[in-house]
Design a protein around this motif. Structure first.
Motif: not given
Length: 115
Positions: A52-70
């Motif tokens: 929504d609003g073309a804005e996302a928290c980093v916490c919403d992005l890590t799991e879907p791409v399957g990569l570590s947070q760093p």
């Protein structure tokens, strides 16, 4: 802005129908395309755009791409440095937003003029 090109010998060369991008524009576009030329980064852009609003928290992005947070943070930093995303710190979390003008600029430089 496009740069007019003068042909050295118009008798042997096909004349240009349109201006070409300047050297500075080409260098800037190359930096941006290098930032985009990674499947994880393209997915991150898609994920941010889907929120929504073309804005996302980093916490919403890590799991879907399957990569570590760093690793995700590194990719996001590359996209911010290229001007494709902006970053805003809100307390503990970073929020990323698309920069539509930058994406429009990339599209217009890549578009072939007709006519």
């Amino acid at each position: 802005m496009a740069t007019p090109v003068t042909l050295l010998d118009p008798q042997c060369c096909t004349p240009l129908a349109h201006d070409i991008i300047s050297r500075d524009e080409a260098e800037s576009l190359a930096v941006t395309l290098r930032a985009l030329a990674d499947p994880a980064r393209l997915r991150l852009i898609s994920l941010v755009a889907a929120h929504d609003g073309a804005e996302a928290c980093v916490c919403d992005l890590t799991e879907p791409v399957g990569l570590s947070q760093p690793t995700v943070s590194h990719h996001l930093r590359v996209l911010v440095d290229a001007g494709i995303l902006t970053r805003e710190q809100r307390g503990r979390w970073a929020y990323y937003r698309l920069v539509p003008e930058r994406l429009d600029g990339i599209a217009s430089l890549l578009a072939t003029p007709v006519g």
